[in-house]
Design an enzyme around this catalytic site. Structure first.
Site, PDB file in Angstrom:
ATOM      1  N   ARG A 111       0.779  -1.285   0.049  1.00 44.73           N
ATOM      2  CA  ARG A 111       0.097  -0.194   0.142  1.00 44.73           C
ATOM      3  C   ARG A 111       0.835   1.379  -0.005  1.00 44.73           C
ATOM      4  O   ARG A 111       1.812   1.322   0.753  1.00 44.73           O
ATOM      5  CB  ARG A 111      -0.869  -0.022   1.262  1.00 44.73           C
ATOM      6  CG  ARG A 111      -1.736  -1.210   1.099  1.00 44.73           C
ATOM      7  CD  ARG A 111      -2.876  -1.009   2.162  1.00 44.73           C
ATOM      8  NE  ARG A 111      -3.701  -2.332   2.252  1.00 44.73           N
ATOM      9  CZ  ARG A 111      -4.613  -2.541   1.177  1.00 44.73           C
ATOM     10  NH1 ARG A 111      -4.886  -1.703   0.029  1.00 44.73           N
ATOM     11  NH2 ARG A 111      -5.449  -3.720   1.227  1.00 44.73           N
TER      12      ARG A 111
ATOM     13  N   ILE B  10       1.941   4.639   1.052  1.00 43.04           N
ATOM     14  CA  ILE B  10       2.073   5.414   2.379  1.00 43.04           C
ATOM     15  C   ILE B  10       1.094   6.698   2.399  1.00 43.04           C
ATOM     16  O   ILE B  10       0.765   7.217   3.277  1.00 43.04           O
ATOM     17  CB  ILE B  10       3.620   5.844   2.685  1.00 43.04           C
ATOM     18  CG1 ILE B  10       3.576   5.866   4.153  1.00 43.04           C
ATOM     19  CG2 ILE B  10       4.155   6.832   1.949  1.00 43.04           C
ATOM     20  CD1 ILE B  10       4.942   5.767   4.675  1.00 43.04           C
TER      21      ILE B  10
ATOM     22  N   ASN C   4       4.707   6.905 -13.336  1.00 45.28           N
ATOM     23  CA  ASN C   4       5.753   8.176 -13.581  1.00 45.28           C
ATOM     24  C   ASN C   4       7.066   7.935 -14.008  1.00 45.28           C
ATOM     25  O   ASN C   4       7.739   7.031 -13.194  1.00 45.28           O
ATOM     26  CB  ASN C   4       5.364   9.102 -12.126  1.00 45.28           C
ATOM     27  CG  ASN C   4       3.773   9.166 -11.878  1.00 45.28           C
ATOM     28  OD1 ASN C   4       3.352   9.791 -12.513  1.00 45.28           O
ATOM     29  ND2 ASN C   4       3.755   9.463 -10.401  1.00 45.28           N
TER      30      ASN C   4
ATOM     31  N   HIS D 133       7.998   1.141 -10.543  1.00 48.19           N
ATOM     32  CA  HIS D 133       7.081   1.037  -9.733  1.00 48.19           C
ATOM     33  C   HIS D 133       5.788   1.375 -10.617  1.00 48.19           C
ATOM     34  O   HIS D 133       5.959   2.206 -11.504  1.00 48.19           O
ATOM     35  CB  HIS D 133       6.979   1.534  -8.441  1.00 48.19           C
ATOM     36  CG  HIS D 133       7.093   3.044  -8.506  1.00 48.19           C
ATOM     37  ND1 HIS D 133       8.138   3.890  -8.570  1.00 48.19           N
ATOM     38  CD2 HIS D 133       5.970   4.196  -8.690  1.00 48.19           C
ATOM     39  CE1 HIS D 133       7.833   5.161  -8.501  1.00 48.19           C
ATOM     40  NE2 HIS D 133       6.410   5.336  -8.404  1.00 48.19           N
TER      41      HIS D 133
ATOM     42  N   HIS E 287       1.726   2.244  -9.983  1.00 52.97           N
ATOM     43  CA  HIS E 287       0.647   2.624  -9.183  1.00 52.97           C
ATOM     44  C   HIS E 287      -0.747   2.073  -9.668  1.00 52.97           C
ATOM     45  O   HIS E 287      -0.918   1.880 -10.857  1.00 52.97           O
ATOM     46  CB  HIS E 287       0.235   4.252  -9.196  1.00 52.97           C
ATOM     47  CG  HIS E 287       1.461   4.992  -8.827  1.00 52.97           C
ATOM     48  ND1 HIS E 287       1.374   5.508  -7.322  1.00 52.97           N
ATOM     49  CD2 HIS E 287       2.652   5.481  -9.298  1.00 52.97           C
ATOM     50  CE1 HIS E 287       2.528   6.302  -7.306  1.00 52.97           C
ATOM     51  NE2 HIS E 287       3.378   6.287  -8.445  1.00 52.97           N
TER      52      HIS E 287
HETATM   53  P1  5GP Z   1       6.157   8.350  -7.867  1.00 58.57           P
HETATM   54  O1  5GP Z   1       5.818   9.913  -7.391  1.00 58.57           O
HETATM   55  O2  5GP Z   1       7.830   8.118  -7.655  1.00 58.57           O
HETATM   56  O3  5GP Z   1       5.378   7.758  -9.084  1.00 58.57           O
HETATM   57  O4  5GP Z   1       5.847   7.362  -6.727  1.00 58.57           O
HETATM   58  C1  5GP Z   1       6.334   7.242  -5.595  1.00 58.57           C
HETATM   59  C2  5GP Z   1       5.037   6.747  -4.348  1.00 58.57           C
HETATM   60  O5  5GP Z   1       5.900   6.041  -3.356  1.00 58.57           O
HETATM   61  C3  5GP Z   1       4.491   7.875  -3.676  1.00 58.57           C
HETATM   62  O6  5GP Z   1       3.106   7.757  -4.421  1.00 58.57           O
HETATM   63  C4  5GP Z   1       4.579   7.829  -2.087  1.00 58.57           C
HETATM   64  O7  5GP Z   1       3.607   8.029  -1.593  1.00 58.57           O
HETATM   65  C5  5GP Z   1       5.258   6.261  -1.945  1.00 58.57           C
HETATM   66  N1  5GP Z   1       6.085   6.154  -0.988  1.00 58.57           N
HETATM   67  C6  5GP Z   1       7.257   6.719  -0.768  1.00 58.57           C
HETATM   68  N2  5GP Z   1       7.950   6.386   0.384  1.00 58.57           N
HETATM   69  C7  5GP Z   1       7.420   5.502   0.810  1.00 58.57           C
HETATM   70  C8  5GP Z   1       7.562   4.434   1.657  1.00 58.57           C
HETATM   71  O8  5GP Z   1       8.349   4.573   2.601  1.00 58.57           O
HETATM   72  N3  5GP Z   1       6.464   3.406   1.897  1.00 58.57           N
HETATM   73  C9  5GP Z   1       5.366   3.255   1.067  1.00 58.57           C
HETATM   74  N4  5GP Z   1       4.362   2.501   1.332  1.00 58.57           N
HETATM   75  N5  5GP Z   1       5.357   4.277   0.110  1.00 58.57           N
HETATM   76  C10 5GP Z   1       6.044   5.047  -0.226  1.00 58.57           C
END
Ligand code: 5GP
Ligand code: ZN
Length: 117
Positions: free
Chosen positions: A34, A36, A90, A103, A105
């Protein structure tokens, strides 16, 4: 070497068990947990266990793992009971990427009517 764990990468540290996460699915080469900071009632992240800075680089180097990411995303959505969901990759800071470990989403649980495309 490509794919090697990075000590300063938050998702590598989740894979290593050094940072806790609410894991909902595991496969040999992926982990699903999930987000965060959820942006929808269901907000999951599916990641490869190996480190690549984004999904395109993962797909170029290890296409089977990239495919597994999509299979796992679909299974995770099904497991959450989502009839409809959105997958987002992203790529690059200007596109909103903040964690430079590939990753996808998985967002769902409410009507997703807004979008760029
Ligand atoms: P991005 O913005 O790189 O596409 O997505 C990274 C995602 O990782 C963000 O939605 C952020 O909330 C999530 N995220 C960042 N650090 C952590 C963490 O330590 N644990 C979890 N579960 N999600 C994280
Ligand atoms: Zn990493």
């Amino acid at each position: 070497m490509a794919g090697e764990a990075q000590a300063d990468c938050v998702f590598c540290r989740i894979v290593a068990g050094e940072i806790p996460a609410t894991v909902v699915r595991k496969s040999e080469r992926t982990l699903t947990f999930r987000d965060i900071n959820p942006q929808a009632p269901t907000h999951l992240l599916v990641i490869p266990r190996v480190h690549y800075p984004n999904a395109a680089e993962l797909a170029a180097a290890e296409p089977e793992i990239a495919a597994e990411l999509l299979v796992e995303a679909g299974e995770a959505a099904r497991g959450e009971g989502l009839a409809a969901y959105r997958l987002i990759f992203n790529t690059g800071a200007d596109a909103g990427q903040t964690v430079f470990h590939a990753h996808v989403h998985v967002l769902g649980g409410e009507p997703l009517t807004e979008g760029l495309v």
